[in-house]
Design an enzyme around this catalytic site. Structure first.
Site, short mmCIF file in Angstrom:
data_model
loop_
_atom_site.label_atom_id
_atom_site.label_comp_id
_atom_site.label_asym_id
_atom_site.label_seq_id
_atom_site.Cartn_x
_atom_site.Cartn_y
_atom_site.Cartn_z
N SER A 253 0.83 -1.20 0.00
CA SER A 253 0.00 0.00 0.00
C SER A 253 0.86 1.25 0.00
O SER A 253 2.09 1.19 0.04
CB SER A 253 -0.91 0.01 1.23
OG SER A 253 -0.15 0.34 2.38
N LYS A 254 0.19 2.39 -0.02
CA LYS A 254 0.87 3.68 -0.08
C LYS A 254 1.97 3.81 0.97
O LYS A 254 2.98 4.46 0.76
CB LYS A 254 -0.14 4.82 0.12
CG LYS A 254 -0.86 5.26 -1.12
CD LYS A 254 -1.82 4.21 -1.64
CE LYS A 254 -3.00 3.96 -0.70
NZ LYS A 254 -3.79 2.78 -1.12
N ARG A 255 1.72 3.19 2.13
CA ARG A 255 2.69 3.28 3.21
C ARG A 255 4.07 2.78 2.79
O ARG A 255 5.07 3.18 3.35
CB ARG A 255 2.23 2.45 4.42
CG ARG A 255 0.98 2.97 5.08
CD ARG A 255 0.61 2.13 6.27
NE ARG A 255 0.25 0.75 5.91
CZ ARG A 255 1.03 -0.31 6.13
NH1 ARG A 255 2.18 -0.17 6.71
NH2 ARG A 255 0.63 -1.51 5.77
#
Length: 481
Positions: A253-255
């Site tokens: 994910s974006k993280r």
RNA sequence: GGCGCAUUCGUCUAGUGGUCUAGGACGCCGGCCUCUCACGCCGGUAGCACGGGUUCGACUCCCGUAUGCGCUACCA
């Protein structure tokens, strides 16, 4: 009945093309090409809240950049169109009517609040959370009552089954007990179809033979199979490919940083490298080779070599692979790719051709195209900075002064300095000064570039030209006094 | 909570009962090459989640445990 293989990639246009979806697309494309079949692109935009035109455009652009050509799709058309779900509403409507007719589906008037309330009750009691069948056997009068209240029904599918088993091309037999399913909604109030419903209608009508998708869909598959059965259709084959995880083994994910294809493009990854790398997540060539052309990827593909377990996305290995691809490019091609990037950065170059000498010098030093921005700086700096502590150490050596003096003497009568004349020149400096090896070369490198590390000196010197080189060595001599 | 799925070096993977004192790749470490960096080449490091079975023999088959992931939406 042997039919041609047809696979599809069905993104929902709610953002950029995610790296995991890209991998799904690549695999579907490879499978279709391997079998000499067709690869179909279908846009799943039934979620009107989140779908946007911009997302669709950007996803198509990214797929094209990846080099995944589709045979049928929203822009190219085809015999099974339209290829945007929002344009297939009449199809969903007529098929929904069929199921209502045959009483496989019933209207549900429950509100979101009522549903949520029951859900939390079930959770509290430790029961499986699923629809309790509230509206399943509503009388005509009840329905009238709800309608009068202004409630618009959604449509639920009657999930009556012991269990559903399907043969997954990758994981073998998968069985889900029927009591896990619950009556699920296939069309929202207002008639907009839900994923599981639209997907089945489309895959069937588009004659998809192999549904290859992320394994987050495994649990959806039994529901879809029930819908196929309700219509009396033969389901396609299913293949659920493992997820791509971040370094912490959580869903990517974006993280974790860059997760979309356009970000990788902007960072200077080559589409060939990205396609190669992504293909190797959960798949391997029987040869054991890892750098594989698209042709080999296609010809060597085999379901049996797809693994079942999730794979961590390893950026370091991608970097290495991208570096391999960059090094394999010819200088003209690499220059063409680098030109707009460097131009954009503000370097004064007018053509890719003009860039070629430099490209050749940095090619083996970059792993991503954007790395060139830093590597190329030394060729465009007006002045060298000799104040770097390490540079000063080199300059202050007594041998360095001799080298500089000798360099100036030897080049005094030289008319042109290029990579051919540079070696003999350095030989001459060596002979006149009696200094060789590091003591000879390092001061020259530092005088010319201000740095201890850098590209091949002969090529660098040629780029600078005689005048600039003499000027800088003079400066260094002054500086070292 | 329920159900489903997965589990070989840090990471990607090979391996389908004996050929495994487990092979390759990235990374890391060391060396060679070399004016430096990088490339390239050579070498090294590190792994079958755990516990029971089955078998003459388990990384490979079965069961359990643990861990992780997924689904459990009028998202896809």
């Amino acid at each position: 009945m042997s039919q041609t293989v047809r696979t599809r990639f069905a993104p929902s246009p709610t953002g950029h093309l995610h790296i995991g979806n890209a991998r799904t697309a690549i695999l579907n494309w490879i499978i279709a090409r391997h079998a000499g079949g067709q690869f179909i692109l279908r846009v799943e935009d039934t979620d009107q809240e989140r779908s946007t035109q911009e997302s669709e455009a950007s996803i198509l652009k990214d797929l094209q950049w990846l080099g995944l050509d589709w045979d049928e799709g929203p822009d190219t058309g085809g015999n099974a169109g339209p290829y945007r779900q929002s344009e297939r509403m009449d199809l969903y409507k007529s098929h929904l009517d069929q199921l209502i007719e045959s009483e496989k589906v019933y209207p549900c008037y429950c509100t979101a609040e009522e549903l949520e309330e029951r859900r939390s009750e079930q959770l509290a009691k430790g029961e499986a959370t699923q629809y309790n069948g509230h509206c399943r056997n509503l009388s005509y009068v009840d329905k009238q009552k709800y309608e009068a209240e202004g409630r618009e029904p959604a449509f639920r599918f009657k999930a009556d089954t012991e269990s559903v088993t399907f043969e997954d091309l990758i994981r073998g037999a998968v069985t889900v007990p029927g009591d896990q399913l619950g009556d699920f909604i296939i069309a929202r109030a207002g008639g907009m179809p839900m994923y599981n419903f639209a997907c089945v209608i489309d895959d069937h009508l588009m004659e998809i033979t192999q549904v290859v998708r992320g394994d987050d869909h495994v649990s959806n598959t039994p529901r879809q199979i029930l819908i196929y059965q309700a219509f009396g259709w033969t389901p396609p084959q299913f293949a659920h490919i493992p997820m791509i995880l971040g370094p912490d083994r959580q869903r990517l994910s974006k993280r974790h940083g860059a997760t979309s294809v356009d970000q990788y493009r902007e960072q200077g990854y080559l589409s060939d490298a990205l396609v190669n790398f992504l293909s190797l997540l959960s798949w391997s060539s029987e040869s054991g080779d890892e750098i594989l052309t698209r042709e080999r990827l296609i010809s060597e593909f085999n379901f049996s070599r797809l693994s079942k377990s999730a794979a961590v996305f390893d950026t370091e290995k991608l970097d290495w692979m991208n570096g391999m691809y960059i090094r394999n490019l010819d200088v003209a091609e690499l220059s063409r790719l680098l030109f707009p990037i460097l131009k954009d950065r503000g370097y004064s170059i007018d053509s890719a051709k003009e860039l070629e000498p430099i490209t050749g010098l940095i090619q083996e030093k970059i792993e991503r195209l954007s790395d060139a921005n830093e590597k190329v700086a030394v060729f465009f700096k007006e002045d060298v900075n000799l104040n770097d502590p390490e540079a000063r150490d080199v300059l202050s050596l007594s041998t360095s002064k001799q080298v500089f003096q000798s360099f100036l003497d030897v080049t005094d009568e030289l008319s042109e300095l290029n990579r051919e004349t540079f070696m003999p020149l350095m030989k001459a400096v060596q002979q006149s000064s009696g200094i060789k090896g590091k003591e000879l070369w390092m001061p020259v490198r530092v005088a010319l570039t201000g740095q201890l590390h850098g590209p091949d000196l002969a090529g660098t010197v040629e780029w600078f030209g005689l005048e600039k080189c003499r000027k800088r060595v003079t400066q260094a001599l002054e500086f070292s006094k």
